[in-house]
Design a protein around this motif. Sequence first.
Motif, PDB file in Angstrom:
ATOM      1  N   ASN A  48       0.862  -1.135   0.055  1.00 42.90           N
ATOM      2  CA  ASN A  48       0.023   0.010   0.058  1.00 42.90           C
ATOM      3  C   ASN A  48       0.937   1.212  -0.097  1.00 42.90           C
ATOM      4  O   ASN A  48       1.698   1.420   1.132  1.00 42.90           O
ATOM      5  CB  ASN A  48      -1.135  -0.057   1.322  1.00 42.90           C
ATOM      6  CG  ASN A  48      -1.735   1.322   1.186  1.00 42.90           C
ATOM      7  OD1 ASN A  48      -1.573   2.038   0.426  1.00 42.90           O
ATOM      8  ND2 ASN A  48      -2.863   0.872   2.107  1.00 42.90           N
ATOM      9  N   THR A  49       0.782   2.004  -1.147  1.00 41.30           N
ATOM     10  CA  THR A  49       1.921   3.239  -1.202  1.00 41.30           C
ATOM     11  C   THR A  49       1.534   4.400  -0.157  1.00 41.30           C
ATOM     12  O   THR A  49       2.497   5.113   0.049  1.00 41.30           O
ATOM     13  CB  THR A  49       1.662   3.631  -2.767  1.00 41.30           C
ATOM     14  OG1 THR A  49       0.225   4.082  -2.882  1.00 41.30           O
ATOM     15  CG2 THR A  49       2.314   2.526  -3.526  1.00 41.30           C
ATOM     16  N   ASP A  50       0.325   4.099   0.430  1.00 42.49           N
ATOM     17  CA  ASP A  50      -0.122   5.253   1.431  1.00 42.49           C
ATOM     18  C   ASP A  50       0.637   4.820   2.747  1.00 42.49           C
ATOM     19  O   ASP A  50       0.739   5.910   3.387  1.00 42.49           O
ATOM     20  CB  ASP A  50      -1.522   5.255   1.721  1.00 42.49           C
ATOM     21  CG  ASP A  50      -2.457   5.716   0.539  1.00 42.49           C
ATOM     22  OD1 ASP A  50      -1.969   6.364  -0.198  1.00 42.49           O
ATOM     23  OD2 ASP A  50      -3.759   5.515   0.737  1.00 42.49           O
ATOM     24  N   PHE A  51       1.173   3.798   2.717  1.00 40.93           N
ATOM     25  CA  PHE A  51       1.929   3.295   4.131  1.00 40.93           C
ATOM     26  C   PHE A  51       3.443   3.105   3.562  1.00 40.93           C
ATOM     27  O   PHE A  51       4.103   2.217   4.108  1.00 40.93           O
ATOM     28  CB  PHE A  51       1.400   2.074   4.514  1.00 40.93           C
ATOM     29  CG  PHE A  51       0.076   2.466   5.274  1.00 40.93           C
ATOM     30  CD1 PHE A  51       0.081   2.754   6.765  1.00 40.93           C
ATOM     31  CD2 PHE A  51      -0.973   2.544   4.743  1.00 40.93           C
ATOM     32  CE1 PHE A  51      -0.978   2.863   7.314  1.00 40.93           C
ATOM     33  CE2 PHE A  51      -2.362   2.813   5.273  1.00 40.93           C
ATOM     34  CZ  PHE A  51      -2.385   3.043   6.686  1.00 40.93           C
ATOM     35  N   GLU A  52       3.953   3.836   2.629  1.00 35.43           N
ATOM     36  CA  GLU A  52       5.502   3.962   2.309  1.00 35.43           C
ATOM     37  C   GLU A  52       6.231   4.552   3.318  1.00 35.43           C
ATOM     38  O   GLU A  52       6.487   5.950   3.198  1.00 35.43           O
ATOM     39  CB  GLU A  52       5.669   4.391   0.891  1.00 35.43           C
ATOM     40  CG  GLU A  52       6.681   3.846   0.405  1.00 35.43           C
ATOM     41  CD  GLU A  52       6.789   4.042  -1.384  1.00 35.43           C
ATOM     42  OE1 GLU A  52       7.927   4.980  -1.483  1.00 35.43           O
ATOM     43  OE2 GLU A  52       6.244   3.505  -1.911  1.00 35.43           O
ATOM     44  N   ARG A  97      13.532  -2.763  -1.961  1.00 36.07           N
ATOM     45  CA  ARG A  97      12.383  -2.423  -2.760  1.00 36.07           C
ATOM     46  C   ARG A  97      12.603  -0.938  -2.949  1.00 36.07           C
ATOM     47  O   ARG A  97      12.338  -0.318  -4.140  1.00 36.07           O
ATOM     48  CB  ARG A  97      11.132  -2.917  -2.198  1.00 36.07           C
ATOM     49  CG  ARG A  97      10.190  -2.584  -3.245  1.00 36.07           C
ATOM     50  CD  ARG A  97       8.833  -3.416  -2.628  1.00 36.07           C
ATOM     51  NE  ARG A  97       8.512  -3.146  -1.478  1.00 36.07           N
ATOM     52  CZ  ARG A  97       7.736  -2.297  -0.801  1.00 36.07           C
ATOM     53  NH1 ARG A  97       7.024  -1.349  -1.836  1.00 36.07           N
ATOM     54  NH2 ARG A  97       7.367  -2.208   0.370  1.00 36.07           N
ATOM     55  N   ASN A  98      12.644  -0.138  -1.761  1.00 36.06           N
ATOM     56  CA  ASN A  98      12.784   1.261  -1.712  1.00 36.06           C
ATOM     57  C   ASN A  98      13.643   1.758  -0.338  1.00 36.06           C
ATOM     58  O   ASN A  98      14.286   1.130   0.318  1.00 36.06           O
ATOM     59  CB  ASN A  98      11.462   1.744  -1.683  1.00 36.06           C
ATOM     60  CG  ASN A  98      10.419   1.629  -0.399  1.00 36.06           C
ATOM     61  OD1 ASN A  98      11.265   1.373   0.463  1.00 36.06           O
ATOM     62  ND2 ASN A  98       9.330   1.061  -0.652  1.00 36.06           N
ATOM     63  N   VAL A  99      13.864   3.194  -0.761  1.00 34.74           N
ATOM     64  CA  VAL A  99      14.635   3.703   0.391  1.00 34.74           C
ATOM     65  C   VAL A  99      14.004   3.370   2.016  1.00 34.74           C
ATOM     66  O   VAL A  99      14.791   3.304   2.889  1.00 34.74           O
ATOM     67  CB  VAL A  99      14.628   5.205   0.382  1.00 34.74           C
ATOM     68  CG1 VAL A  99      13.473   6.002   0.509  1.00 34.74           C
ATOM     69  CG2 VAL A  99      15.870   5.730   1.302  1.00 34.74           C
ATOM     70  N   GLN A 152      23.281   6.446  -4.889  1.00 34.65           N
ATOM     71  CA  GLN A 152      24.293   5.837  -5.740  1.00 34.65           C
ATOM     72  C   GLN A 152      23.932   4.433  -6.207  1.00 34.65           C
ATOM     73  O   GLN A 152      24.657   3.822  -6.702  1.00 34.65           O
ATOM     74  CB  GLN A 152      25.427   5.290  -4.597  1.00 34.65           C
ATOM     75  CG  GLN A 152      26.211   6.337  -3.768  1.00 34.65           C
ATOM     76  CD  GLN A 152      27.018   7.233  -4.626  1.00 34.65           C
ATOM     77  OE1 GLN A 152      27.561   6.962  -5.524  1.00 34.65           O
ATOM     78  NE2 GLN A 152      26.625   8.703  -4.293  1.00 34.65           N
ATOM     79  N   ASP A 153      22.554   4.550  -6.328  1.00 32.03           N
ATOM     80  CA  ASP A 153      21.800   3.356  -6.934  1.00 32.03           C
ATOM     81  C   ASP A 153      22.525   1.999  -6.569  1.00 32.03           C
ATOM     82  O   ASP A 153      22.801   1.110  -7.393  1.00 32.03           O
ATOM     83  CB  ASP A 153      22.047   3.291  -8.600  1.00 32.03           C
ATOM     84  CG  ASP A 153      21.054   2.539  -9.275  1.00 32.03           C
ATOM     85  OD1 ASP A 153      20.037   2.534  -8.945  1.00 32.03           O
ATOM     86  OD2 ASP A 153      21.578   2.186 -10.423  1.00 32.03           O
ATOM     87  N   ARG A 154      22.579   1.915  -5.173  1.00 30.59           N
ATOM     88  CA  ARG A 154      22.814   0.493  -4.654  1.00 30.59           C
ATOM     89  C   ARG A 154      21.939  -0.101  -3.754  1.00 30.59           C
ATOM     90  O   ARG A 154      22.273  -0.884  -2.760  1.00 30.59           O
ATOM     91  CB  ARG A 154      24.250   0.683  -3.794  1.00 30.59           C
ATOM     92  CG  ARG A 154      25.393   1.280  -4.630  1.00 30.59           C
ATOM     93  CD  ARG A 154      26.635   1.217  -3.697  1.00 30.59           C
ATOM     94  NE  ARG A 154      26.307   2.230  -2.503  1.00 30.59           N
ATOM     95  CZ  ARG A 154      27.328   2.945  -2.011  1.00 30.59           C
ATOM     96  NH1 ARG A 154      28.436   2.798  -2.602  1.00 30.59           N
ATOM     97  NH2 ARG A 154      26.963   3.663  -0.860  1.00 30.59           N
ATOM     98  N   LEU A 155      20.651   0.266  -3.755  1.00 27.82           N
ATOM     99  CA  LEU A 155      19.689  -0.288  -2.997  1.00 27.82           C
ATOM    100  C   LEU A 155      19.474  -1.796  -3.145  1.00 27.82           C
ATOM    101  O   LEU A 155      19.559  -2.497  -4.317  1.00 27.82           O
ATOM    102  CB  LEU A 155      18.083   0.405  -3.283  1.00 27.82           C
ATOM    103  CG  LEU A 155      18.039   1.687  -3.082  1.00 27.82           C
ATOM    104  CD1 LEU A 155      16.596   2.022  -3.280  1.00 27.82           C
ATOM    105  CD2 LEU A 155      18.041   2.071  -1.421  1.00 27.82           C
ATOM    106  N   LYS A 156      19.440  -2.466  -1.999  1.00 23.43           N
ATOM    107  CA  LYS A 156      19.415  -3.890  -2.167  1.00 23.43           C
ATOM    108  C   LYS A 156      17.882  -4.349  -1.818  1.00 23.43           C
ATOM    109  O   LYS A 156      17.754  -5.542  -1.804  1.00 23.43           O
ATOM    110  CB  LYS A 156      20.462  -4.525  -1.197  1.00 23.43           C
ATOM    111  CG  LYS A 156      21.546  -4.424  -1.393  1.00 23.43           C
ATOM    112  CD  LYS A 156      22.751  -4.934  -0.363  1.00 23.43           C
ATOM    113  CE  LYS A 156      24.202  -4.744  -0.548  1.00 23.43           C
ATOM    114  NZ  LYS A 156      24.610  -3.584  -0.071  1.00 23.43           N
TER     115      LYS A 156
END
Length: 173
Positions: A36-40, A74-76, A68-72
């Motif tokens: 649910n994107t409201d709960f990001e 889904r998101n920040v 640095q485009d190094r996410l392991k």
Amino acid sequence: METVSLPHLPDYPLHICLFKDVNNAPFLRQQLLEGNTDFEYAFLDASILLSRNQVLAACFRAINDLLQDRLKSRNVHSEIVFSLSPNNNISESFRRFGVAETSRHILAVKVGGVQSQIEQHLKGSVEGNLVPLTDEQFAELRDESRLRKVYKIGATGNEAEAFVIGSMALKGS
């Protein structure tokens, strides 16, 4: 709610709320699982957190990995949860540090956005008492034995903070 601007990252304000005695952790967890994107948010189990600096260090690492485009993950926000871990096991990080069905104290972190809207949404969505974001509050809410076990430390006072943040920073290197 507190808004924090990290040095070197002024374009990524952190909006942080610490809730005590939360009654709807299963609902919050379900929102995350459903995407649910409201709960990001980064919803963290506050009983496993040592200090405010630990949380800010995890946020700094997650935002830096984003830039640095190094996410392991889904998101920040999920990366903040992962950044708290002393190891590279993502699912273990979520199990240990993320909101669980049994979580009673929750820290919510939102990167960016409008502070007033975030605060209104969290106050309307989290059934708990908003408390100050202080080390004293973390000390009151934390599960000492669980924290010692996760980070493999003997004590959880000020001397442990450097070890915990160091183990977070060194993972994967």
